[in-house]
Design a protein around this motif. Structure first.
Motif, PDB file in Angstrom:
ATOM      1  N   GLY A 100     -23.791  52.323  11.900  1.00  0.00           N
ATOM      2  CA  GLY A 100     -24.621  51.478  12.742  1.00  0.00           C
ATOM      3  C   GLY A 100     -24.612  51.944  14.178  1.00  0.00           C
ATOM      4  O   GLY A 100     -24.820  51.153  15.107  1.00  0.00           O
ATOM      5  N   ALA A 101     -24.385  53.247  14.382  1.00  0.00           N
ATOM      6  CA  ALA A 101     -24.385  53.815  15.726  1.00  0.00           C
ATOM      7  C   ALA A 101     -25.770  54.350  16.053  1.00  0.00           C
ATOM      8  O   ALA A 101     -26.558  54.660  15.160  1.00  0.00           O
ATOM      9  CB  ALA A 101     -23.353  54.941  15.819  1.00  0.00           C
ATOM     10  N   ASP A 102     -26.087  54.448  17.332  1.00  0.00           N
ATOM     11  CA  ASP A 102     -27.366  55.049  17.717  1.00  0.00           C
ATOM     12  C   ASP A 102     -27.188  56.424  18.352  1.00  0.00           C
ATOM     13  O   ASP A 102     -28.158  57.098  18.674  1.00  0.00           O
ATOM     14  CB  ASP A 102     -28.165  54.131  18.642  1.00  0.00           C
ATOM     15  N   ARG A 176     -22.888  54.759  32.091  1.00  0.00           N
ATOM     16  CA  ARG A 176     -23.682  54.634  30.875  1.00  0.00           C
ATOM     17  C   ARG A 176     -23.625  53.203  30.348  1.00  0.00           C
ATOM     18  O   ARG A 176     -22.651  52.490  30.570  1.00  0.00           O
ATOM     19  CB  ARG A 176     -23.169  55.581  29.789  1.00  0.00           C
ATOM     20  N   PRO A 177     -24.652  52.790  29.607  1.00  0.00           N
ATOM     21  CA  PRO A 177     -24.694  51.409  29.108  1.00  0.00           C
ATOM     22  C   PRO A 177     -24.057  51.233  27.728  1.00  0.00           C
ATOM     23  O   PRO A 177     -24.362  50.266  27.044  1.00  0.00           O
ATOM     24  CB  PRO A 177     -26.198  51.144  29.018  1.00  0.00           C
ATOM     25  N   ALA A 178     -23.206  52.189  27.280  1.00  0.00           N
ATOM     26  CA  ALA A 178     -22.625  52.093  25.940  1.00  0.00           C
ATOM     27  C   ALA A 178     -21.857  50.784  25.775  1.00  0.00           C
ATOM     28  O   ALA A 178     -21.056  50.402  26.629  1.00  0.00           O
ATOM     29  CB  ALA A 178     -21.703  53.279  25.692  1.00  0.00           C
ATOM     30  N   LYS A 179     -22.111  50.100  24.674  1.00  0.00           N
ATOM     31  CA  LYS A 179     -21.438  48.840  24.384  1.00  0.00           C
ATOM     32  C   LYS A 179     -20.233  49.042  23.471  1.00  0.00           C
ATOM     33  O   LYS A 179     -19.115  48.671  23.783  1.00  0.00           O
ATOM     34  CB  LYS A 179     -22.421  47.860  23.730  1.00  0.00           C
ATOM     35  N   SER A 180     -20.486  49.624  22.275  1.00  0.00           N
ATOM     36  CA  SER A 180     -19.421  49.859  21.304  1.00  0.00           C
ATOM     37  C   SER A 180     -19.157  51.355  21.193  1.00  0.00           C
ATOM     38  O   SER A 180     -20.089  52.152  21.138  1.00  0.00           O
ATOM     39  CB  SER A 180     -19.810  49.310  19.930  1.00  0.00           C
ATOM     40  N   LEU A 198     -18.795  58.183  18.102  1.00  0.00           N
ATOM     41  CA  LEU A 198     -19.962  57.343  17.825  1.00  0.00           C
ATOM     42  C   LEU A 198     -20.064  56.243  18.872  1.00  0.00           C
ATOM     43  O   LEU A 198     -19.045  55.727  19.346  1.00  0.00           O
ATOM     44  CB  LEU A 198     -19.844  56.707  16.433  1.00  0.00           C
ATOM     45  N   GLU A 199     -21.299  55.877  19.198  1.00  0.00           N
ATOM     46  CA  GLU A 199     -21.484  54.785  20.140  1.00  0.00           C
ATOM     47  C   GLU A 199     -22.743  53.990  19.793  1.00  0.00           C
ATOM     48  O   GLU A 199     -23.673  54.497  19.156  1.00  0.00           O
ATOM     49  CB  GLU A 199     -21.583  55.304  21.580  1.00  0.00           C
ATOM     50  N   ASN A 200     -22.737  52.734  20.193  1.00  0.00           N
ATOM     51  CA  ASN A 200     -23.906  51.870  20.095  1.00  0.00           C
ATOM     52  C   ASN A 200     -24.189  51.354  21.496  1.00  0.00           C
ATOM     53  O   ASN A 200     -23.345  50.670  22.096  1.00  0.00           O
ATOM     54  CB  ASN A 200     -23.659  50.710  19.130  1.00  0.00           C
ATOM     55  N   THR A 201     -25.357  51.674  22.021  1.00  0.00           N
ATOM     56  CA  THR A 201     -25.667  51.348  23.407  1.00  0.00           C
ATOM     57  C   THR A 201     -26.226  49.935  23.566  1.00  0.00           C
ATOM     58  O   THR A 201     -26.405  49.478  24.687  1.00  0.00           O
ATOM     59  CB  THR A 201     -26.687  52.346  23.977  1.00  0.00           C
TER      60      THR A 201
END
Length: 255
Positions: A100-102, A176-180, A198-201
């Protein structure tokens, strides 16, 4: 599935071995092979017991909660590829789909350091994987997190990178706006073969325990596959050198 379970168990990948055993047990149940089910239960009593979390289950993951079919399919896809570029593309695509990463990075050893060798981005239903060779800097990733994982070989997860944490001063996180964020080491026989970042922004808590458990299993298989593709590539290179030597000798003899 039983033979695959023995294969992974012999190499110390107990989680993957358990998944294959559970899949075999479920198959026997569906087919009505009660004798085989009883035999598995007798030989492996832990199959029907709660999963104990070992040192790698840092996030409370439970193999019993996994979609076994997903894990097996992903492992087979990764293990079947022997060309490095294609393996990386498949690995990054599967990782982003299941995490579920972007955005994701694959970081591999390079001489005395490590380099970013692939970057994957999700846009709608599409995942684009680009092979590259980039330095680990605050422009490309949170360098402090990546260096920590390289040094300790421990996974790092930030459920909400915007909140204060031990990596808050990292230039990448501040700009950066990375959340997870999730960074996993890929280890084979005690040796660090790669890192998966991996990251989810957009979303906090984007990497729940069940997704992390799947990624841990995938990472174990990916570590084996990456090593195999390197060996295969080295073998091809040696064969090409021998072929060139033979060809040059033939030309010399003809002259």
């Amino acid at each position: 599935m039983n033979s695959l379970s023995r294969f992974y168990a012999a190499r110390g990948f107990e989680k993957i071995a358990r998944v294959y055993l559970q899949d075999a047990r479920y198959g026997y149940l569906r087919w009505g092979a009660d004798g085989k089910v009883r035999q598995l239960d007798r030989l492996h009593p832990s199959l029907t017991a709660p999963v104990e979390h070992g040192p790698t289950a840092n996030f409370g993951s439970s193999v019993q909660q996994l979609d076994v079919a997903t894990v097996v399919k992903a492992s087979q896809v990764v293990s079947s590829e022997i060309v490095l570029s294609k393996l990386i593309e498949r690995l990054m695509t599967i990782a982003l789909e299941n995490a579920g990463a972007d955005r994701g990075l694959l970081i591999l050893p390079a001489e005395d350091d490590h380099l970013i060798q692939a970057e994957a981005k999700a846009a709608g239903d599409q995942i684009e994987v680009v092979l590259c060779q980039k330095l680990i800097t605050g422009v490309n990733c949170p360098e402090s997190i990546v260096r920590y994982v390289i040094r300790t070989r421990e996974s790092v997860i930030l459920d909400d990178a915007s909140k204060p944490n031990i990596f808050s001063e990292d230039d990448y996180l501040r700009g950066r706006p990375a959340k997870s964020i999730l960074c996993l080491p890929l280890i084979k026989q005690g040796r660090l073969t790669a890192l998966l970042y991996l990251e989810n922004t957009l979303s906090s808590y984007a990497f729940p325990p069940d997704r992390i458990a799947i990624l841990e299993l995938l990472a174990a298989q990916a570590a084996i596959s990456l090593e195999n593709t390197r060996l295969y590539s080295d073998l091809q290179e040696r064969e090409a050198k021998v072929r060139r030597l033979v060809d040059s000798n033939i030309i010399g003899i003809s002259i």
